[in-house]
Design an enzyme around this catalytic site. Structure first.
Site, PDB file in Angstrom:
ATOM      1  N   THR A   6       0.848  -1.201   0.000  1.00 33.97           N
ATOM      2  CA  THR A   6       0.000   0.000   0.000  1.00 33.97           C
ATOM      3  C   THR A   6       0.878   1.243   0.000  1.00 33.97           C
ATOM      4  O   THR A   6       1.940   1.250   0.632  1.00 33.97           O
ATOM      5  CB  THR A   6      -0.873   0.001   1.274  1.00 33.97           C
ATOM      6  OG1 THR A   6      -1.710  -1.156   1.239  1.00 33.97           O
ATOM      7  CG2 THR A   6      -1.767   1.241   1.356  1.00 33.97           C
ATOM      8  N   GLY A   7       0.401   2.288  -0.659  1.00 36.64           N
ATOM      9  CA  GLY A   7       1.105   3.576  -0.587  1.00 36.64           C
ATOM     10  C   GLY A   7       1.379   4.151  -1.961  1.00 36.64           C
ATOM     11  O   GLY A   7       1.072   3.536  -2.991  1.00 36.64           O
TER      12      GLY A   7
ATOM     13  N   GLU B 280      -0.537  -5.465   5.795  1.00 38.36           N
ATOM     14  CA  GLU B 280       0.774  -5.556   5.140  1.00 38.36           C
ATOM     15  C   GLU B 280       1.606  -6.655   5.799  1.00 38.36           C
ATOM     16  O   GLU B 280       2.259  -7.457   5.123  1.00 38.36           O
ATOM     17  CB  GLU B 280       1.496  -4.207   5.226  1.00 38.36           C
ATOM     18  CG  GLU B 280       0.853  -3.142   4.354  1.00 38.36           C
ATOM     19  CD  GLU B 280       1.423  -1.751   4.545  1.00 38.36           C
ATOM     20  OE1 GLU B 280       1.185  -0.913   3.668  1.00 38.36           O
ATOM     21  OE2 GLU B 280       2.084  -1.487   5.561  1.00 38.36           O
TER      22      GLU B 280
ATOM     23  N   ALA C 112       7.991   1.461   2.215  1.00 37.43           N
ATOM     24  CA  ALA C 112       8.311   1.578   3.645  1.00 37.43           C
ATOM     25  C   ALA C 112       8.473   3.047   3.986  1.00 37.43           C
ATOM     26  O   ALA C 112       8.726   3.878   3.109  1.00 37.43           O
ATOM     27  CB  ALA C 112       9.594   0.821   3.973  1.00 37.43           C
TER      28      ALA C 112
ATOM     29  N   GLY D 243       3.480   1.691   7.866  1.00 37.30           N
ATOM     30  CA  GLY D 243       2.178   2.037   8.431  1.00 37.30           C
ATOM     31  C   GLY D 243       1.793   3.490   8.253  1.00 37.30           C
ATOM     32  O   GLY D 243       0.747   3.919   8.737  1.00 37.30           O
TER      33      GLY D 243
HETATM   34  C1  5RP Z   1       1.369   2.005   4.253  1.00 41.98           C
HETATM   35  C2  5RP Z   1       2.837   1.831   4.254  1.00 41.98           C
HETATM   36  C3  5RP Z   1       3.609   2.375   3.107  1.00 41.98           C
HETATM   37  O1  5RP Z   1       4.352   1.348   2.535  1.00 41.98           O
HETATM   38  C4  5RP Z   1       4.530   3.445   3.598  1.00 41.98           C
HETATM   39  O2  5RP Z   1       3.767   4.415   4.300  1.00 41.98           O
HETATM   40  C5  5RP Z   1       5.260   4.121   2.451  1.00 41.98           C
HETATM   41  O3  5RP Z   1       4.359   4.823   1.662  1.00 41.98           O
HETATM   42  P1  5RP Z   1       4.812   5.707   0.437  1.00 41.98           P
HETATM   43  O4  5RP Z   1       5.248   4.766  -0.643  1.00 41.98           O
HETATM   44  O5  5RP Z   1       3.569   6.478   0.081  1.00 41.98           O
HETATM   45  O6  5RP Z   1       5.912   6.608   0.892  1.00 41.98           O
HETATM   46  O7  5RP Z   1       3.424   1.263   5.139  1.00 41.98           O
HETATM   47  O8  5RP Z   1       0.796   1.560   5.430  1.00 41.98           O
END
Ligand code: 5RP
Length: 232
Positions: free
Chosen positions: A36-37, A111, A91, A103
């Protein structure tokens, strides 16, 4: 003197690069674990280009599920798939051993579940996420709402400050119907021990340290391209 400076890639371009690079870990005919993200969104977009070569995905959040389905990628229930070859996720922090904090998008519990059912965890990040020791990013912890104040006091006893995550002025509710505490002021020098300790506190659903489910590979977007780091 150099006639032209090397163009600096934006963070968004670095995310696109690592999202595309992660396709090399997807084997034909497989079901892929999807995180996710914003970085994973780039991966999902890239995955759509080979969607006819895979069976589909196990998703770690409602947001990723919606994006996968909108692009025509089948989403399987995690219970229907005993093991995945690979899980691809971003991450918020990663250290030199592949331990992560995750998170920031509030999806840490699912996840960790999908990561646990995967043989390989490919972490996709830009180099701003690399840290010498975990604790710079506020640590997300998913909690049962009735335990949040007591858990906040337990973090205070460790020197941390826990803040309830809000959305539109109200406590954010996760895909699992729970709340998130974001904890600052911690220095996580032993990620494995820390994760085990906090996971035992009553009311903690998941702590955002991923040490037991650490990355096996990191694709890191840097000014000079995608760096591949493999962890023991
Ligand atoms: C979501 C996550 C994401 O992997 C983390 O926040 C990184 O997000 P992004 O790719 O938007 O920087 O742990 O719960």
């Amino acid at each position: 003197m150099n006639a032209a400076a090397t163009p600096t890639l934006t963070q968004d371009e670095l995310k696109t690069l690592v999202g595309q690079a992660a396709l090399q870990y997807v084997t034909p005919g497989s079901i892929v674990g999807v995180g996710t993200g914003s970085t994973v969104n780039k991966f999902i977009d890239a995955l759509a280009s080979i969607k006819d070569q895979i069976q589909g995905a196990v998703s770690s959040s409602e947001a990723s599920t919606q994006r996968l389905k909108a692009l025509g990628i089948a989403v399987f229930d995690s219970n229907a798939v005993p093991e995945l070859a690979v899980y691809i996720d971003g991450a918020d922090e990663i250290d030199a051993q592949g331990h992560m904090v995750k998170g920031g998008g509030a999806a840490l519990t699912r996840e960790k579940i999908v990561a646990a059912q995967s043989r390989q965890f490919v972490c996709i990040v830009d180099e701003s996420k690399l840290v010498s020791s975990l604790g710079r990013f506020p640590l997300p912890v998913e909690v049962i709402p009735m335990a949040s104040q007591r858990i906040a006091r337990q973090f205070a006893a460790m020197g941390g400050t826990a803040t309830l995550r809000l959305k539109d002025g109200q406590p954010l509710v996760t895909d699992n119907g729970q709340h998130i505490l974001d904890v600052t002021g911690l220095s996580i020098t032993d990620p494995l021990a820390f994760e085990s300790q906090v996971n035992q506190w009553p009311g903690v659903v998941t702590v955002g340290v991923f040490a037991h489910q650490k990355a096996t590979v990191c694709l890191m977007g840097t000014a000079s391209g995608v760096k591949t780091i493999t962890y023991a």
